[in-house]
Design a protein around this motif. Structure first.
Motif, mmCIF file in Angstrom:
data_model
loop_
_atom_site.group_PDB
_atom_site.id
_atom_site.type_symbol
_atom_site.label_atom_id
_atom_site.label_comp_id
_atom_site.label_asym_id
_atom_site.label_seq_id
_atom_site.Cartn_x
_atom_site.Cartn_y
_atom_site.Cartn_z
ATOM 1 N N ARG A 5 0.827 -1.216 0.000
ATOM 2 C CA ARG A 5 0.000 0.000 0.000
ATOM 3 C C ARG A 5 0.861 1.266 0.000
ATOM 4 N N ASP A 6 0.378 2.267 -0.711
ATOM 5 C CA ASP A 6 0.993 3.586 -0.720
ATOM 6 C C ASP A 6 0.663 4.269 0.602
ATOM 7 N N ILE A 7 1.649 4.840 1.265
ATOM 8 C CA ILE A 7 1.404 5.457 2.577
ATOM 9 C C ILE A 7 0.916 6.904 2.464
ATOM 10 N N GLN A 8 0.985 7.482 1.259
ATOM 11 C CA GLN A 8 0.525 8.865 1.092
ATOM 12 C C GLN A 8 -0.838 8.955 0.413
ATOM 13 N N GLU A 9 -1.152 8.020 -0.460
ATOM 14 C CA GLU A 9 -2.418 8.043 -1.187
ATOM 15 C C GLU A 9 -3.296 6.882 -0.715
ATOM 16 N N ASN A 10 -4.265 7.186 0.116
ATOM 17 C CA ASN A 10 -5.170 6.165 0.617
ATOM 18 C C ASN A 10 -5.893 5.492 -0.553
ATOM 19 N N GLY A 11 -5.950 4.179 -0.545
ATOM 20 C CA GLY A 11 -6.620 3.434 -1.609
ATOM 21 C C GLY A 11 -5.749 3.163 -2.814
ATOM 22 N N THR A 12 -4.462 3.513 -2.727
ATOM 23 C CA THR A 12 -3.507 3.224 -3.805
ATOM 24 C C THR A 12 -2.608 2.085 -3.340
ATOM 25 N N TYR A 13 -2.602 1.010 -4.120
ATOM 26 C CA TYR A 13 -1.793 -0.152 -3.759
ATOM 27 C C TYR A 13 -1.653 -1.095 -4.949
ATOM 28 N N VAL A 14 -0.771 -2.080 -4.779
ATOM 29 C CA VAL A 14 -0.610 -3.143 -5.773
ATOM 30 C C VAL A 14 -0.814 -4.485 -5.087
ATOM 31 N N GLU A 15 -1.295 -5.451 -5.862
ATOM 32 C CA GLU A 15 -1.487 -6.824 -5.376
ATOM 33 C C GLU A 15 -0.865 -7.798 -6.377
ATOM 34 N N PHE A 16 -0.195 -8.787 -5.848
ATOM 35 C CA PHE A 16 0.303 -9.915 -6.629
ATOM 36 C C PHE A 16 -0.348 -11.177 -6.087
ATOM 37 N N SER A 17 -0.884 -12.005 -6.959
ATOM 38 C CA SER A 17 -1.367 -13.312 -6.538
ATOM 39 C C SER A 17 -0.892 -14.347 -7.547
ATOM 40 N N PHE A 18 -0.742 -15.577 -7.084
ATOM 41 C CA PHE A 18 -0.262 -16.662 -7.924
ATOM 42 C C PHE A 18 -1.448 -17.471 -8.429
ATOM 43 N N LEU A 19 -1.475 -17.698 -9.728
ATOM 44 C CA LEU A 19 -2.556 -18.462 -10.346
ATOM 45 C C LEU A 19 -2.182 -19.929 -10.510
ATOM 46 N N LYS A 20 -0.948 -20.180 -10.901
ATOM 47 C CA LYS A 20 -0.473 -21.551 -11.120
ATOM 48 C C LYS A 20 1.045 -21.542 -11.048
ATOM 49 N N CYS A 21 1.596 -22.564 -10.403
ATOM 50 C CA CYS A 21 3.049 -22.659 -10.269
ATOM 51 C C CYS A 21 3.527 -24.048 -10.665
ATOM 52 N N ILE A 113 4.595 5.146 -2.818
ATOM 53 C CA ILE A 113 5.441 5.562 -1.696
ATOM 54 C C ILE A 113 5.173 4.555 -0.586
ATOM 55 N N ALA A 114 6.227 3.884 -0.124
ATOM 56 C CA ALA A 114 6.032 2.824 0.865
ATOM 57 C C ALA A 114 7.110 2.864 1.931
ATOM 58 N N ALA A 115 6.729 2.438 3.126
ATOM 59 C CA ALA A 115 7.671 2.305 4.235
ATOM 60 C C ALA A 115 8.514 1.049 4.016
ATOM 61 N N ASP A 116 9.774 1.147 4.384
ATOM 62 C CA ASP A 116 10.703 0.033 4.174
ATOM 63 C C ASP A 116 10.211 -1.258 4.825
ATOM 64 N N ASP A 117 9.694 -1.172 6.057
ATOM 65 C CA ASP A 117 9.237 -2.394 6.727
ATOM 66 C C ASP A 117 8.026 -3.002 6.016
ATOM 67 N N GLU A 118 7.184 -2.178 5.394
ATOM 68 C CA GLU A 118 6.046 -2.690 4.622
ATOM 69 C C GLU A 118 6.511 -3.361 3.331
ATOM 70 N N ILE A 119 7.558 -2.843 2.743
ATOM 71 C CA ILE A 119 8.127 -3.461 1.535
ATOM 72 C C ILE A 119 8.692 -4.833 1.888
ATOM 73 N N ARG A 120 9.385 -4.910 3.019
ATOM 74 C CA ARG A 120 9.932 -6.202 3.458
ATOM 75 C C ARG A 120 8.809 -7.200 3.766
ATOM 76 N N GLN A 121 7.722 -6.726 4.396
ATOM 77 C CA GLN A 121 6.586 -7.605 4.669
ATOM 78 C C GLN A 121 5.953 -8.075 3.360
ATOM 79 N N PHE A 122 5.830 -7.193 2.401
ATOM 80 C CA PHE A 122 5.325 -7.554 1.078
ATOM 81 C C PHE A 122 6.181 -8.676 0.473
#
Length: 137
Positions: A5-21, A113-122
């Protein structure tokens, strides 16, 4: 699903999901990517990445900000040989431990714009989802 999630723009984010591996160093996965602004999808993409690319992407994000990967100096930029979302670039911001992330590919160009700890959690979430996908047959 791995979400950043973007920490400056509420409702702005990216999602990754896996469909098949498919397990194996030289195999890969189908992923689904969504970019949201104002809690609305502005872009989504189904694409494939090799497991080598996923492994490196997980490494770069879960140990963010990584200076070196596979004996190469990153200089605030991770690039893969893939077609989609092949570049992740970051710029340190003055406010605390935050970075501006630039997601770029053949048809993609987004920033967060993201906090470093949130990037690591991602990165850890991405790894967890990937491992689940590799273990379901």
């Amino acid at each position: 699903m791995a979400t950043l999630r973007d920490i400056q723009e509420n409702g702005t984010y990216v999602e990754f999901s896996f469909l098949k591996c498919i397990p194996g160093e030289y195999e890969g996965c189908r992923l689904h990517f969504k970019h949201y602004k104002g809690n609305r999808i502005v872009y989504e993409l189904d694409f494939g990445w090799t497991n080598l690319t996923i492994k490196d992407y997980v490494e770069v994000t879960s140990n963010f900000p990584l200076e070196e990967l596979n004996d190469f100096k990153l200089n605030n930029l991770y690039t893969s040989f893939e077609n989609h979302l092949y570049q992740l670039e970051w710029t340190k911001l003055e406010k605390g431990n935050t970075h501006k992330l630039h997601f770029f590919g053949s048809q993609q160009d987004f920033t967060l714009i993201a906090a470093d700890d949130e990037i690591r959690q991602f990165g850890r979430d991405l790894k967890s989802e990937w491992e689940k996908g590799l273990n379901c047959d």
